[in-house]
Design an enzyme around this catalytic site. Sequence first.
Site, PDB file in Angstrom:
ATOM      1  N   PHE A   8     -33.327 -77.294  12.896  1.00 59.05           N
ATOM      2  CA  PHE A   8     -32.875 -78.400  12.059  1.00 59.05           C
ATOM      3  C   PHE A   8     -34.038 -79.293  11.669  1.00 59.05           C
ATOM      4  O   PHE A   8     -34.958 -79.528  12.468  1.00 59.05           O
ATOM      5  CB  PHE A   8     -31.857 -79.270  12.809  1.00 59.05           C
ATOM      6  CG  PHE A   8     -30.470 -78.697  12.882  1.00 59.05           C
ATOM      7  CD1 PHE A   8     -29.511 -79.036  11.935  1.00 59.05           C
ATOM      8  CD2 PHE A   8     -30.125 -77.823  13.897  1.00 59.05           C
ATOM      9  CE1 PHE A   8     -28.228 -78.516  12.004  1.00 59.05           C
ATOM     10  CE2 PHE A   8     -28.850 -77.288  13.971  1.00 59.05           C
ATOM     11  CZ  PHE A   8     -27.894 -77.635  13.028  1.00 59.05           C
ATOM     12  N   ASP A   9     -33.983 -79.808  10.456  1.00 57.01           N
ATOM     13  CA  ASP A   9     -34.774 -80.973  10.075  1.00 57.01           C
ATOM     14  C   ASP A   9     -34.077 -82.195  10.678  1.00 57.01           C
ATOM     15  O   ASP A   9     -32.890 -82.136  11.012  1.00 57.01           O
ATOM     16  CB  ASP A   9     -34.840 -81.060   8.556  1.00 57.01           C
ATOM     17  CG  ASP A   9     -35.544 -82.298   8.048  1.00 57.01           C
ATOM     18  OD1 ASP A   9     -36.641 -82.605   8.552  1.00 57.01           O
ATOM     19  OD2 ASP A   9     -34.986 -82.971   7.165  1.00 57.01           O
ATOM     20  N   LEU A  10     -34.785 -83.319  10.789  1.00 54.65           N
ATOM     21  CA  LEU A  10     -34.167 -84.519  11.361  1.00 54.65           C
ATOM     22  C   LEU A  10     -33.808 -85.546  10.287  1.00 54.65           C
ATOM     23  O   LEU A  10     -32.627 -85.794  10.031  1.00 54.65           O
ATOM     24  CB  LEU A  10     -35.097 -85.162  12.403  1.00 54.65           C
ATOM     25  CG  LEU A  10     -34.558 -86.435  13.081  1.00 54.65           C
ATOM     26  CD1 LEU A  10     -33.235 -86.169  13.799  1.00 54.65           C
ATOM     27  CD2 LEU A  10     -35.600 -87.000  14.044  1.00 54.65           C
ATOM     28  N   ASP A  11     -34.802 -86.142   9.650  1.00 52.16           N
ATOM     29  CA  ASP A  11     -34.543 -87.195   8.662  1.00 52.16           C
ATOM     30  C   ASP A  11     -33.838 -86.639   7.429  1.00 52.16           C
ATOM     31  O   ASP A  11     -34.238 -85.597   6.896  1.00 52.16           O
ATOM     32  CB  ASP A  11     -35.854 -87.859   8.236  1.00 52.16           C
ATOM     33  CG  ASP A  11     -36.506 -88.604   9.381  1.00 52.16           C
ATOM     34  OD1 ASP A  11     -35.789 -89.091  10.262  1.00 52.16           O
ATOM     35  OD2 ASP A  11     -37.757 -88.681   9.395  1.00 52.16           O
ATOM     36  N   LYS A 162     -44.668 -79.235   7.240  1.00 52.78           N
ATOM     37  CA  LYS A 162     -43.824 -78.428   6.350  1.00 52.78           C
ATOM     38  C   LYS A 162     -44.199 -78.771   4.908  1.00 52.78           C
ATOM     39  O   LYS A 162     -44.445 -79.942   4.623  1.00 52.78           O
ATOM     40  CB  LYS A 162     -42.336 -78.752   6.581  1.00 52.78           C
ATOM     41  CG  LYS A 162     -41.802 -78.370   7.941  1.00 52.78           C
ATOM     42  CD  LYS A 162     -40.306 -78.698   8.074  1.00 52.78           C
ATOM     43  CE  LYS A 162     -40.028 -80.191   8.069  1.00 52.78           C
ATOM     44  NZ  LYS A 162     -38.594 -80.527   8.278  1.00 52.78           N
TER      45      LYS A 162
END
Length: 231
Positions: A8-11, A162
């Site tokens: 998962f990405d967070l923000d 990324k």
Amino acid sequence: MKYQHLFFDLDHTLWDFETNADATLRQLFDLHELGRYGTFTVEEFIQVYSDINHGLWRLYQNNKITQQQLRVTRFPRTFLKLGLREEDSPADISEQFTDILPKKSAVFPYTYEVLDYLRDKGYELHLITNGFKDVQYIKLNASRLTDYFQEIVTSECCGHLKPDCRIFEHALERSGAAASQSLMIGDNLECDVLGAYNAGIDQVYFNPEKRRHFNTITYEISCLSELKEIL
């Protein structure tokens, strides 16, 4: 299961950056009594800051500026754009923003429900984030997300941002995952989707605003609850 490891990405994917930043900027607007200038509203302050911050983040992600340059530049530029002098920018506002923001805890709808569902189904959950390590861990703890993830890979620790393939390869190595067993979930077409694609990882594009695009993506969702239909 086709996939075993979910990254998962967070923000903007789990942690609701815009909601949390909005609350932080309103707090700072009041703290520094910025309304006394009478030339801009709190909404204008937030919008100008947001535009400048997004532009600087794009430069940072393309290795055009450093983390420190991003942090010390965004507020002075905001005040200049609002018609004030650079020296009108409170000296400690950047540090205050960095201190207050990650302690906010708003997440996107269904975040906990979906993470519980995925964990109970036996998926191994991980994070890949371009955020700064110290800030991201505060966010995770404040929003009660830390315990969901086995590996938390930050660009600051990895040394690559990324969409650079090397941060995805680093995450695969740390988690012991094969690319064919992995799925990346994120909101950014370049950083998350294209980056994962170039690393041989299938992708889920989280697009809550249903923005139009012409990219070929493995899956696309507008609500995190839709992950239950995929996984």
